[in-house]
Write an enzyme that holds these catalytic residues in place. Structure first.
Site, PDB file in Angstrom:
ATOM      1  N   TYR A 183       0.823  -1.217   0.000  1.00 53.06           N
ATOM      2  CA  TYR A 183       0.000   0.000   0.000  1.00 53.06           C
ATOM      3  C   TYR A 183       0.861   1.272   0.000  1.00 53.06           C
ATOM      4  O   TYR A 183       0.360   2.351  -0.266  1.00 53.06           O
ATOM      5  CB  TYR A 183      -0.948   0.056   1.225  1.00 53.06           C
ATOM      6  CG  TYR A 183      -1.872  -1.127   1.381  1.00 53.06           C
ATOM      7  CD1 TYR A 183      -2.065  -2.044   0.345  1.00 53.06           C
ATOM      8  CD2 TYR A 183      -2.557  -1.346   2.570  1.00 53.06           C
ATOM      9  CE1 TYR A 183      -2.902  -3.143   0.494  1.00 53.06           C
ATOM     10  CE2 TYR A 183      -3.399  -2.436   2.730  1.00 53.06           C
ATOM     11  CZ  TYR A 183      -3.564  -3.331   1.696  1.00 53.06           C
ATOM     12  OH  TYR A 183      -4.389  -4.409   1.862  1.00 53.06           O
ATOM     13  N   HIS A 194       1.093 -11.759   1.637  1.00 58.23           N
ATOM     14  CA  HIS A 194       0.008 -11.032   0.961  1.00 58.23           C
ATOM     15  C   HIS A 194      -0.637 -11.831  -0.173  1.00 58.23           C
ATOM     16  O   HIS A 194      -1.856 -11.819  -0.333  1.00 58.23           O
ATOM     17  CB  HIS A 194       0.562  -9.709   0.401  1.00 58.23           C
ATOM     18  CG  HIS A 194      -0.468  -8.647   0.170  1.00 58.23           C
ATOM     19  ND1 HIS A 194      -0.209  -7.315   0.314  1.00 58.23           N
ATOM     20  CD2 HIS A 194      -1.762  -8.714  -0.202  1.00 58.23           C
ATOM     21  CE1 HIS A 194      -1.297  -6.604   0.053  1.00 58.23           C
ATOM     22  NE2 HIS A 194      -2.255  -7.449  -0.274  1.00 58.23           N
ATOM     23  N   ASN A 236      -5.349 -14.176   0.810  1.00 58.92           N
ATOM     24  CA  ASN A 236      -5.731 -14.591  -0.544  1.00 58.92           C
ATOM     25  C   ASN A 236      -5.414 -16.055  -0.846  1.00 58.92           C
ATOM     26  O   ASN A 236      -5.412 -16.456  -2.010  1.00 58.92           O
ATOM     27  CB  ASN A 236      -5.101 -13.658  -1.597  1.00 58.92           C
ATOM     28  CG  ASN A 236      -5.565 -12.233  -1.423  1.00 58.92           C
ATOM     29  OD1 ASN A 236      -6.756 -11.984  -1.280  1.00 58.92           O
ATOM     30  ND2 ASN A 236      -4.642 -11.280  -1.371  1.00 58.92           N
ATOM     31  N   GLN A 266      -6.933 -13.788   5.434  1.00 57.53           N
ATOM     32  CA  GLN A 266      -7.573 -12.559   4.958  1.00 57.53           C
ATOM     33  C   GLN A 266      -8.023 -12.785   3.520  1.00 57.53           C
ATOM     34  O   GLN A 266      -7.248 -13.280   2.691  1.00 57.53           O
ATOM     35  CB  GLN A 266      -6.616 -11.360   5.055  1.00 57.53           C
ATOM     36  CG  GLN A 266      -7.368 -10.049   4.860  1.00 57.53           C
ATOM     37  CD  GLN A 266      -6.535  -8.794   5.068  1.00 57.53           C
ATOM     38  OE1 GLN A 266      -6.122  -8.167   4.093  1.00 57.53           O
ATOM     39  NE2 GLN A 266      -6.304  -8.392   6.298  1.00 57.53           N
ATOM     40  N   TRP A 296     -11.672  -8.620   3.585  1.00 55.08           N
ATOM     41  CA  TRP A 296     -11.394  -7.379   2.847  1.00 55.08           C
ATOM     42  C   TRP A 296     -12.523  -7.126   1.831  1.00 55.08           C
ATOM     43  O   TRP A 296     -13.294  -8.030   1.539  1.00 55.08           O
ATOM     44  CB  TRP A 296     -10.014  -7.340   2.237  1.00 55.08           C
ATOM     45  CG  TRP A 296      -9.527  -8.374   1.257  1.00 55.08           C
ATOM     46  CD1 TRP A 296      -8.737  -9.451   1.541  1.00 55.08           C
ATOM     47  CD2 TRP A 296      -9.694  -8.369  -0.174  1.00 55.08           C
ATOM     48  NE1 TRP A 296      -8.432 -10.128   0.374  1.00 55.08           N
ATOM     49  CE2 TRP A 296      -8.999  -9.474  -0.692  1.00 55.08           C
ATOM     50  CE3 TRP A 296     -10.353  -7.536  -1.074  1.00 55.08           C
ATOM     51  CZ2 TRP A 296      -8.946  -9.795  -2.053  1.00 55.08           C
ATOM     52  CZ3 TRP A 296     -10.303  -7.836  -2.442  1.00 55.08           C
ATOM     53  CH2 TRP A 296      -9.615  -8.958  -2.918  1.00 55.08           C
ATOM     54  N   GLY A 321     -17.758  -4.103   0.013  1.00 53.85           N
ATOM     55  CA  GLY A 321     -17.767  -4.268  -1.446  1.00 53.85           C
ATOM     56  C   GLY A 321     -16.578  -3.587  -2.113  1.00 53.85           C
ATOM     57  O   GLY A 321     -16.315  -3.819  -3.285  1.00 53.85           O
ATOM     58  N   SER A 360     -11.266   3.380   5.268  1.00 50.77           N
ATOM     59  CA  SER A 360     -11.800   4.739   5.196  1.00 50.77           C
ATOM     60  C   SER A 360     -10.752   5.750   5.616  1.00 50.77           C
ATOM     61  O   SER A 360      -9.887   5.466   6.427  1.00 50.77           O
ATOM     62  CB  SER A 360     -13.028   4.885   6.100  1.00 50.77           C
ATOM     63  OG  SER A 360     -13.544   6.185   5.939  1.00 50.77           O
ATOM     64  N   GLU A 404     -19.071   6.390  11.646  1.00 50.09           N
ATOM     65  CA  GLU A 404     -20.250   5.561  11.309  1.00 50.09           C
ATOM     66  C   GLU A 404     -19.913   4.069  11.411  1.00 50.09           C
ATOM     67  O   GLU A 404     -20.688   3.280  11.948  1.00 50.09           O
ATOM     68  CB  GLU A 404     -20.683   5.915   9.878  1.00 50.09           C
ATOM     69  CG  GLU A 404     -21.845   5.104   9.348  1.00 50.09           C
ATOM     70  CD  GLU A 404     -22.164   5.468   7.880  1.00 50.09           C
ATOM     71  OE1 GLU A 404     -21.936   6.632   7.465  1.00 50.09           O
ATOM     72  OE2 GLU A 404     -22.625   4.577   7.150  1.00 50.09           O
TER      73      GLU A 404
END
Ligand code: NAD
Length: 313
Positions: free
Chosen positions: A73, A131, A160, A183, A209, A213, A257, A265
């Protein structure tokens, strides 16, 4: 240094989470290695270092204690700065990162783990994933096991590996340290029920993950009539219903987020419960259809040809 890392890691296991709740009433999951992980956290995919810094710092100051990042990332440095500046003691935070394909290799992986710790500015990782399930996985895993012995990592996970379920059996039965977590992409339209059952045999927890969506879904789950109906009944948003489903279905969940309103939220889901009937309604919309459609061969080619970590900065 080795001894100090051992002491810090052991103290973290012992003192960080009391009972089965952590900050903001976030439940915890007991893992197959004895560690206790907050079930809910924040994801940081596709963020710049500065965005990750702002988002993670805000999240930590608003009840989050679990952060998911990855070498790929390119935002570990921002995440690390946020941890440092948050004022929250390190041992109260569950920090996860992932090794990218060019980090795999005998001896090489250990060096890359040290570099990762340097980028994050921390002494140990709570959870470290492989990963992608391509490349020299066994050499990588053996080095990850050494990192656990050295107190640099507490828990090992696979990411994965649902692309090749035989590998899940292999890692769960043949490795000295078995994976504690898988994950994978999972949400109400791709509940991955077969792999969930396979992992349950080994007490491997699922961590989802694209739990909402992801960006690729263009909000498809938020428009689902069943999710909208349940949201209306509870006076909650569709995102909150979806996240509550992940929690009640026993999965760890890490919605991504960087927006304060969404960060607030998403964690506001521990004051209500979905009924058995509502859980069943959500089960019924499962299509086992992922939003991430890239075939395994293409991901593998990306891994093999591209020795460079993709950058989003
Ligand atoms: P997600 O399903 O969490 O969706 C994130 C998107 O939803 C973002 O665009 C965000 O702005 C938006 N969003 C967040 N909260 C919202 C809300 N309350 N209402 C409306 N929109 C909202 O997808 P993700 O972030 O890609 O996945 C979660 C995390 O999983 C990532 O951040 C990353 O840490 C991890 N991940 C891991 C892998 C892997 O290969 N292991 C792949 C992708 C993501």
């Amino acid at each position: 240094m080795k001894t100090i890392r051992h002491i810090i890691a052991t103290m973290a296991v012992t003192f960080s989470f009391f009972g089965n709740m952590s900050a903001q009433n976030v439940p915890t999951l007991a893992l197959n290695n004895g560690a206790v992980m907050p079930q809910f956290g924040i994801g940081t995919y596709n963020q710049t270092n500065d965005q990750a810094y702002d988002g993670v710092k805000y999240a930590l100051q608003h009840g989050y204690r679990h952060i998911d990042t990855a070498h790929a990332y390119g935002d570990e440095e921002g995440v690390g700065r946020a941890i440092k500046d948050s004022g929250i003691p390190r041992e109260e935070i569950w920090v996860t990162s992932k090794l990218w394909m060019n980090d795999y290799g005998d001896g090489k992986t250990l060096e890359h783990i040290d570099e990762m710790l340097d980028r994050l500015g921390i002494e140990y990782l709570d959870l470290l994933y492989i990963h992608q399930p391509f490349g020299d996985l066994e050499a990588c895993w053996k080095d990850m096991e050494k990192a656990v012995e050295l107190g640099k990592v507490r828990t090992l996970g696979i990411s994965n590996f649902d692309r090749d379920p035989a590998l899940i059996d292999k890692f769960a039965t043949e490795m000295k340290i078995k994976p504690a977590i898988l994950q994978l992409e999972s949400h109400p339209y791709r509940q991955a029920l077969e792999v969930k059952e396979q992992c349950a045999k080994y007490n491997i927890v699922l961590e989802d993950w694209f739990p909402l969506g992801g960006q690729m879904s263009q909000g498809a789950l938020f428009r689902d009539p069943v999710i909208l109906e349940i949201a209306q009944a509870h006076d909650k948003t569709p995102a909150q219903i979806i996240l509550r489903w992940h929690i009640q279905d026993g999965r760890s969940v890490i919605p991504g987020s960087k927006t304060p309103a969404h960060i607030d939220e998403n964690i506001d889901i521990f004051d209500f419960e979905l009924s058995a009937k509502e859980m069943q309604m959500l089960r019924s919309i499962n299509k086992e259809d992922p939003f991430f459609k890239m075939p395994g061969q293409s991901v593998r080619r990306m891994s093999e040809n591209n020795n460079v970590v993709p950058s989003f900065n």
